[in-house]
Design a protein around this motif. Structure first.
Motif, PDB file in Angstrom:
ATOM      1  N   ILE A   1      13.657  75.079  20.808  1.00 51.23           N
ATOM      2  CA  ILE A   1      13.460  74.598  21.989  1.00 51.23           C
ATOM      3  C   ILE A   1      14.512  74.591  23.037  1.00 51.23           C
ATOM      4  CG2 ILE A   1      12.951  72.468  23.309  1.00 51.23           C
ATOM      5  CD1 ILE A   1      11.147  71.735  20.775  1.00 51.23           C
TER       6      ILE A   1
ATOM      7  N   GLU B   1      16.986  79.612  26.016  1.00 52.18           N
ATOM      8  CA  GLU B   1      17.014  79.643  27.194  1.00 52.18           C
ATOM      9  C   GLU B   1      15.706  80.660  27.571  1.00 52.18           C
ATOM     10  OE1 GLU B   1      20.313  82.384  28.541  1.00 52.18           O
ATOM     11  OE2 GLU B   1      21.862  80.843  27.965  1.00 52.18           O
TER      12      GLU B   1
ATOM     13  N   GLU C   1      12.174  80.609  27.526  1.00 52.28           N
ATOM     14  CA  GLU C   1      10.926  79.629  27.059  1.00 52.28           C
ATOM     15  C   GLU C   1       9.721  80.566  26.593  1.00 52.28           C
ATOM     16  OE1 GLU C   1      10.145  75.864  29.320  1.00 52.28           O
ATOM     17  OE2 GLU C   1      11.368  76.651  30.763  1.00 52.28           O
TER      18      GLU C   1
ATOM     19  N   SER D   1      10.820  81.326  23.184  1.00 59.17           N
ATOM     20  CA  SER D   1      10.612  79.970  22.167  1.00 59.17           C
ATOM     21  C   SER D   1       9.101  79.600  22.008  1.00 59.17           C
ATOM     22  CB  SER D   1      11.246  78.793  23.090  1.00 59.17           C
ATOM     23  OG  SER D   1      12.805  79.042  23.334  1.00 59.17           O
TER      24      SER D   1
ATOM     25  N   ALA E   1      11.647  68.517  24.311  1.00 63.87           N
ATOM     26  CA  ALA E   1      11.283  69.578  25.271  1.00 63.87           C
ATOM     27  C   ALA E   1      11.665  68.700  26.798  1.00 63.87           C
ATOM     28  CB  ALA E   1       9.888  70.106  25.484  1.00 63.87           C
TER      29      ALA E   1
ATOM     30  N   TYR F   1      15.616  69.061  27.039  1.00 66.45           N
ATOM     31  CA  TYR F   1      16.015  70.290  27.540  1.00 66.45           C
ATOM     32  C   TYR F   1      15.401  70.567  28.837  1.00 66.45           C
ATOM     33  CZ  TYR F   1      18.817  70.383  23.322  1.00 66.45           C
ATOM     34  OH  TYR F   1      19.527  69.936  22.041  1.00 66.45           O
TER      35      TYR F   1
ATOM     36  N   LYS G   1      12.369  71.630  29.377  1.00 61.69           N
ATOM     37  CA  LYS G   1      11.475  73.011  29.218  1.00 61.69           C
ATOM     38  C   LYS G   1      10.075  72.532  29.807  1.00 61.69           C
ATOM     39  CE  LYS G   1      15.226  74.896  27.569  1.00 61.69           C
ATOM     40  NZ  LYS G   1      15.958  76.093  28.119  1.00 61.69           N
TER      41      LYS G   1
ATOM     42  N   LYS H   1       7.839  74.603  30.553  1.00 65.57           N
ATOM     43  CA  LYS H   1       6.598  75.685  29.985  1.00 65.57           C
ATOM     44  C   LYS H   1       6.467  75.038  28.559  1.00 65.57           C
ATOM     45  CE  LYS H   1       7.934  79.719  32.762  1.00 65.57           C
ATOM     46  NZ  LYS H   1       8.281  81.474  32.637  1.00 65.57           N
ATOM     47  N   ILE H   2       7.553  74.758  27.768  1.00 64.43           N
ATOM     48  CA  ILE H   2       7.272  74.510  26.522  1.00 64.43           C
ATOM     49  C   ILE H   2       6.414  72.964  26.629  1.00 64.43           C
ATOM     50  CG2 ILE H   2       8.343  73.641  24.360  1.00 64.43           C
ATOM     51  CD1 ILE H   2      10.790  75.458  25.017  1.00 64.43           C
TER      52      ILE H   2
END
Length: 410
Positions: free
Chosen positions: A65, A68, A70, A73, A99, A102, A104, A106-107
């Motif tokens: 996760i 860099e 995504e 990932s 998520a 960090y 993220k 999109k995650i």
């Protein structure tokens, strides 16, 4: 004799051969022995080398996760879906929490689409959402979409609300893994929709939610601030409609004991509060609000019941309202300051003046004079008989004061 000599000669020859053969045998052994010692035979030593394969380093879910890329990932998370789902049960940090950690998005979208709950968050995630505006908007939007899904499926504005299935609603809450925060947030969404939106919900939906087996188990954990806000919403609505219905307010008060409210309203212009300061907001007294609407009551027992509720909602240690309504024990301890009506001290002129301030705030266009207002609330003309309220004026006053709004609106 010759034969004996021949035999002896033959015997000696044989014996000699034997001796020579033995000698040569010994010589060969000796020679071989010397040869072995001087030139030992070389042997080949075989060494077996076991080649160990380098261990395959599998990144943790957190490392994936935190990566860099995504998109990459997400592919790795999809391959390790079982681990990700197992992590969702981790109370310390789920995949959603990581998520958020960090940032993220999109995650986060991938996890939410695949059934992970936006309500099951650890404390670190809640704190980060609190100060990170982008994450806050993202997560609130995800939660709001779920709220709208449930509300659209189980409540139709203007429809037959009795058809809502409690079992279906309960199952939806379980499927979305609401938890106590999800139940509280949805309840807050419903309450705000009841009072603040153009197409309000009815109290039925709130009661249906709190009545489900799922959310009923969490209602004791609802925050005092949230419940205080809900009670304030309903109290203001009841004030606007002449305090006609008390049951829903009592249901809200039953969620937690000893809840008090602070009703702060925009002043609608310059306003001198009780300290003589100019303020843009007014802290309103719940008891004063009730006393102002007293002419709307036809049932004295209902008014007494409302007064008990209003008194219980006052924070005795909190800031004083701008125009406080006081009882006998609060007016320098002098009961006679209340006049002939000592129960609610309604004949005290300072109290009537506080009600007048509130009345002018709500009805700035009213043609009712200050003297007429005072004579009406005290029950007799204050000074001159011409300030007396006539039946026609009283009717207009009551209609204006006790009108019921079409909907709950603040």
């Amino acid at each position: 004799m010759w034969e004996q000599g021949l035999q002896l000669s033959a015997a000696m020859e044989m014996s000699g051969r034997f001796v020579m053969s033995g000698f040569f045998a010994l010589l060969l052994l000796a020679t071989a022995g010397c040869s072995f010692k001087k030139n030992p035979a070389r042997t080949t030593q075989v060494t077996f080398v076991e080649e160990k394969a380098s261990p395959v380093v599998v990144p943790s879910i957190e490392e994936i996760i935190a990566g860099e890329d995504e998109e990459k990932s997400i592919e790795q998370l999809a391959e390790r879906r079982v681990e990700v789902e197992r992590l969702a049960k981790n109370i310390s940090a789920s995949a959603i929490d990581l998520a958020i950690k960090y940032k993220k998005t999109k995650i986060l979208s991938y996890l939410l689409v695949n059934g992970h709950s936006p309500f099951v968050l650890n404390q670190d995630s809640r704190e980060k959402i609190g100060y990170d505006r982008d994450l806050s908007i993202f997560m609130r939007s995800a939660q709001h979409n779920i709220f709208e899904d449930i509300l659209s499926r189980y409540h139709r504005f203007g429809g037959d609300e009795s058809k809502i299935s409690e079992l279906d609603l309960n199952k939806a809450l379980e499927d979305y893994q609401f938890g106590f925060r999800g139940c509280e947030d949805l309840a807050d969404t419903i309450m705000e929709a009841m009072y603040l939106q153009s197409k309000p919900r009815s109290p039925f939906m709130f009661s249906a939610l709190i009545g489900t087996k799922y959310c009923a188990a969490y209602k004791d954990y609802f925050s005092s601030d949230r419940i205080s806000k809900w009670i304030g919403f309903e109290y203001v609505y009841q004030y606007q409609s002449g305090f006609r219905e008390i049951n829903f307010l009592k249901d809200l008060m039953s969620l937690k004991k000893n809840i008090t409210i602070r009703l702060v309203l925009p002043a609608g212009g310059l306003h001198a509060d009780y300290k003589g300061l100019i303020s843009s907001h007014v802290l309103v007294d719940p008891i004063g609000m009730l006393m102002l609407k007293r002419p709307c009551f036809e049932n004295a027992d209902l008014f007494d019941e409302w007064m008990l509720v209003a008194k219980s909602l006052i924070d005795s240690e909190g800031p004083r309202p701008s125009s406080p309504y006081l009882f006998a024990d609060e007016i320098d301890g002098l009961g006679e300051a209340c006049g002939d009506e000592g129960n609610y001290c309604s004949e005290n002129l300072s109290n009537v003046d506080s009600l007048w301030t509130l009345y002018r705030y709500e009805f700035p266009e009213s043609r009712f004079s200050w003297a007429q207002f005072r004579s009406l609330y005290i029950g007799r003309a204050v000074n001159e008989s011409e300030y007396k309220v006539f039946p026609k004026e009283l009717k207009i006053f009551r209609e204006e004061l006790c009108r019921v709004p079409e909907r709950r609106v603040l």
